[in-house]
Motif scaffolding. Structure first.
Motif, PDB file in Angstrom:
ATOM      1  N   GLU A  21      35.158  48.570  34.210  1.00  0.00           N
ATOM      2  CA  GLU A  21      35.078  48.740  32.758  1.00  0.00           C
ATOM      3  C   GLU A  21      33.997  47.862  32.135  1.00  0.00           C
ATOM      4  OE1 GLU A  21      39.067  49.842  34.274  1.00  0.00           O
ATOM      5  OE2 GLU A  21      37.772  48.083  34.532  1.00  0.00           O
ATOM      6  N   LEU A  22      33.615  46.783  32.802  1.00  0.00           N
ATOM      7  CA  LEU A  22      32.601  45.866  32.275  1.00  0.00           C
ATOM      8  C   LEU A  22      31.187  46.353  32.592  1.00  0.00           C
ATOM      9  CD1 LEU A  22      31.842  43.155  30.919  1.00  0.00           C
ATOM     10  CD2 LEU A  22      32.062  42.072  33.171  1.00  0.00           C
ATOM     11  N   GLU A  23      30.970  46.834  33.818  1.00  0.00           N
ATOM     12  CA  GLU A  23      29.615  47.181  34.265  1.00  0.00           C
ATOM     13  C   GLU A  23      29.545  48.595  34.851  1.00  0.00           C
ATOM     14  OE1 GLU A  23      26.980  43.677  35.635  1.00  0.00           O
ATOM     15  OE2 GLU A  23      28.807  43.539  36.832  1.00  0.00           O
TER      16      GLU A  23
ATOM     17  N   MET B 264      37.422  43.732  25.710  1.00  0.00           N
ATOM     18  CA  MET B 264      37.101  43.411  27.101  1.00  0.00           C
ATOM     19  C   MET B 264      38.138  42.469  27.700  1.00  0.00           C
ATOM     20  SD  MET B 264      35.104  44.635  29.274  1.00  0.00           S
ATOM     21  CE  MET B 264      33.865  45.446  28.253  1.00  0.00           C
ATOM     22  N   LYS B 265      38.734  41.629  26.866  1.00  0.00           N
ATOM     23  CA  LYS B 265      39.830  40.774  27.332  1.00  0.00           C
ATOM     24  C   LYS B 265      40.973  41.635  27.869  1.00  0.00           C
ATOM     25  CE  LYS B 265      43.381  37.688  25.411  1.00  0.00           C
ATOM     26  NZ  LYS B 265      43.826  36.943  24.210  1.00  0.00           N
ATOM     27  N   GLU B 266      41.347  42.672  27.103  1.00  0.00           N
ATOM     28  CA  GLU B 266      42.428  43.563  27.538  1.00  0.00           C
ATOM     29  C   GLU B 266      42.057  44.284  28.835  1.00  0.00           C
ATOM     30  OE1 GLU B 266      45.326  43.478  25.998  1.00  0.00           O
ATOM     31  OE2 GLU B 266      44.421  42.051  24.594  1.00  0.00           O
ATOM     32  N   LYS B 267      40.819  44.786  28.900  1.00  0.00           N
ATOM     33  CA  LYS B 267      40.376  45.515  30.095  1.00  0.00           C
ATOM     34  C   LYS B 267      40.269  44.596  31.312  1.00  0.00           C
ATOM     35  CE  LYS B 267      37.850  49.002  27.453  1.00  0.00           C
ATOM     36  NZ  LYS B 267      36.530  49.471  26.983  1.00  0.00           N
ATOM     37  N   SER B 268      39.810  43.368  31.062  1.00  0.00           N
ATOM     38  CA  SER B 268      39.668  42.367  32.123  1.00  0.00           C
ATOM     39  C   SER B 268      41.025  42.052  32.746  1.00  0.00           C
ATOM     40  CB  SER B 268      39.043  41.102  31.524  1.00  0.00           C
ATOM     41  OG  SER B 268      39.099  40.029  32.398  1.00  0.00           O
ATOM     42  N   ASN B 269      42.018  41.842  31.881  1.00  0.00           N
ATOM     43  CA  ASN B 269      43.372  41.557  32.370  1.00  0.00           C
ATOM     44  C   ASN B 269      43.971  42.749  33.095  1.00  0.00           C
ATOM     45  OD1 ASN B 269      44.804  38.828  30.979  1.00  0.00           O
ATOM     46  ND2 ASN B 269      42.930  39.493  30.016  1.00  0.00           N
ATOM     47  N   ALA B 270      43.764  43.949  32.542  1.00  0.00           N
ATOM     48  CA  ALA B 270      44.349  45.165  33.129  1.00  0.00           C
ATOM     49  C   ALA B 270      43.742  45.505  34.487  1.00  0.00           C
ATOM     50  CB  ALA B 270      44.170  46.339  32.171  1.00  0.00           C
ATOM     51  N   ALA B 271      42.455  45.203  34.681  1.00  0.00           N
ATOM     52  CA  ALA B 271      41.757  45.585  35.921  1.00  0.00           C
ATOM     53  C   ALA B 271      42.412  44.981  37.152  1.00  0.00           C
ATOM     54  CB  ALA B 271      40.291  45.143  35.844  1.00  0.00           C
ATOM     55  N   MET B 272      42.975  43.754  37.008  1.00  0.00           N
ATOM     56  CA  MET B 272      43.528  43.048  38.160  1.00  0.00           C
ATOM     57  C   MET B 272      44.995  43.372  38.428  1.00  0.00           C
ATOM     58  SD  MET B 272      40.976  41.341  39.294  1.00  0.00           S
ATOM     59  CE  MET B 272      41.540  40.004  40.342  1.00  0.00           C
ATOM     60  N   LYS B 273      45.642  44.043  37.480  1.00  0.00           N
ATOM     61  CA  LYS B 273      47.071  44.349  37.646  1.00  0.00           C
ATOM     62  C   LYS B 273      47.258  45.649  38.425  1.00  0.00           C
ATOM     63  CE  LYS B 273      48.464  41.922  33.475  1.00  0.00           C
ATOM     64  NZ  LYS B 273      48.690  42.031  32.048  1.00  0.00           N
TER      65      LYS B 273
END
Length: 483
Positions: free
Chosen positions: A222-224, A453-462
């Motif tokens: 989601e970031l890159e 991006m904070k929400e997406k960053s956290n969700a990516a690892m779950k």
């Protein structure tokens, strides 16, 4: 008895690379009990805090650390040539890796070697993996955009025979796969445009990365999305953000120092503090320190400033804490800003960025720092120093709209030869801080994007997230090497 798959990790001998390697190793072990990992440790003569960090880790099942450091006499023989030192240092450890593999039988009778996981700078170890007939994987501690840029320049140099030194100090804007905007030559990492042994060695390592079975990249889909789409060979596994969010034992503060910092933040209003920190390698000379101090005082904003003493000129080393910061600050600065500011040495960065009082981050844009900031939704003002940090700043500001610029084309000599480094003036720094902490429309857009991006960053690892799924595919591939 189930056969376990053994991975051998070889990280670069620097704290940031080792900590990231340990974090990805822990994630892999938590996901599959059939895996064991040995992390082979190479130590540089300087104290990078590696030993204390390893000792701070409580026993982790199926993970062992093995010191393979070569003797000091061998290392001393490389020290005279800064250009070739690092690659000679890595090469000199090959026999130690072979000894470990030949003598240990991994001390686990039911395990089979499934592959090597190498730092981006440890590609000479691919030779050892080949000798033992196992594949290599890369753990790329930077981002997908930098990997795309490196592959592009490797192609320019080796396939198209272009002398990339022509881009140094050029005003040309380049089209680079993975970037939606034209990329200004002035933001290119020095390693891509220098004519040096170090540059040749660096691009040789990029060529060798292509020999591996896969690359774990410390980023998330989601970031890159654009840089990741531009990469195809070898197989790419976005597995980030891989950062030590607990910060544990590698911090260099006493508990009381950290407690004092957090207590000060507890007394500040929400999102009111600008945090200035330039990484474990970041420091400035007195003239620049004084410009930063003037800017902070004139801005009127609350601040927490991690201020470090540069290493001795001309020597490779780490910044250290000042015994008395007042010796390098404008006279009376501490007294005048006592109500709104705090000057510290080493910063417990994760604890600070996760604190609700912090509303902005003036950063060198090292990739670990960027990921930490995004994980906690803190907007960044860019002031890159070394390596690929200028490119990271460009990506944050121009490609992703997640930061704003103090400077993006600032370069500091890695070896401390700073006579020609331009001083960034107080007015320019103050302007950047005001924009970062303002409540205007531009700032609101960046804050909204940072929160998203904070929400997406956290969700990516779950579980169910993009990086969680990507790591699962990698583990399946590793297990297939021994099945």
């Amino acid at each position: 008895m189930t056969t376990k798959a053994e991975l051998v990790f070889i990280p670069s001998p620097a704290a940031g690379h080792l900590i990231s390697a340990v974090e990805i190793a822990k994630l892999i072990l938590n996901r599959d009990e059939r895996l064991c990992i040995s992390i082979l440790i190479m130590k540089l003569p300087m104290d990078f805090g590696i030993q204390s960090y390893i000792e701070s880790l409580s026993s982790i099942p199926r993970l062992q650390f093995v010191d393979i450091t070569v003797d000091e006499t061998t290392i001393a023989g490389f020290m005279s040539n800064k250009e070739t030192f690092f690659m000679n240092f890595i090469q000199s450890h090959k026999p130690k890796v072979k000894d470990f593999l030949n003598n240990s039988s991994f001390s686990r009778s039911n395990s089979r070697l499934a592959g090597f996981v190498l730092d981006m700078f440890c590609t000479p170890m691919i030779d050892v993996a080949n000798e033992f007939c196992v594949p290599s994987y890369i753990f790329y501690t930077s981002n997908a955009a930098f990997l795309a840029l490196c592959f592009h320049f490797e192609s320019l140099k080796k396939e198209h025979h272009i002398d990339t030194s022509k881009y140094k100090n050029s005003i040309e804007e380049l089209t680079i796969p993975g970037f939606k905007n034209p990329y200004p030559s002035k933001f290119l990492p020095r390693l891509t445009t220098d004519q040096s042994v170090m540059t040749t060695t660096f691009f040789d390592s990029i060529t060798r990365i292509k020999e591996t079975k896969g690359i774990m990249v410390n980023t998330f889909a989601e970031l890159e999305p654009l840089p990741l789409q531009s990469l195809s060979v070898p197989r790419i596994y976005p597995v980030g953000p891989v950062v030590n969010f607990k910060e544990g034992g590698h911090g260099r503060n006493s508990p009381s120092e950290t407690e004092s910092i957090i207590k000060w933040l507890d007394d500040q209003p929400e999102s009111s503090v600008v945090f200035l920190c330039f990484g474990s390698m970041g420091s400035f000379e007195i003239e620049q320190i004084r410009e930063i101090a003037i800017a902070l005082e004139c801005s009127g904003h609350r601040f927490l400033w991690s201020l470090r003493r540069p290493p001795t000129k001309g020597q490779i080393g780490l910044p250290s804490n000042y015994e008395n910061v007042e010796e390098v600050l404008p006279e009376g600065f501490i007294e005048r800003t006592n109500e709104v500011g705090k000057v510290i040495g080493w910063a417990p960065q994760v604890a600070v960025l996760s604190h609700p009082a912090v509303g902005g981050f003036v950063s060198h844009c090292g990739w670990n720092s960027v990921l930490e900031s995004l994980y906690f939704g803190v907007p960044i003002a860019t002031w890159p120093l070394h390596a690929e940090q200028q490119m990271n700043a460009f990506e944050l500001v121009k490609e992703l709209g997640l930061g704003m610029e103090i400077r993006m084309d600032y370069f500091k000599d890695f070896h401390g030869n700073d006579e020609n480094v331009e001083i960034v003036g107080a007015k320019e720094i103050e302007s950047g801080i005001r924009k970062l902490m303002a409540n205007g429309d531009e700032n609101e857009i960046i804050r909204r994007k940072a929160n998203e991006m904070k929400e997406k960053s956290n969700a990516a690892m779950k579980e169910g997230g993009s990086s969680y799924a990507s790591l699962g595919l990698l583990i399946e591939d590793i297990i297939s090497n021994v099945s």
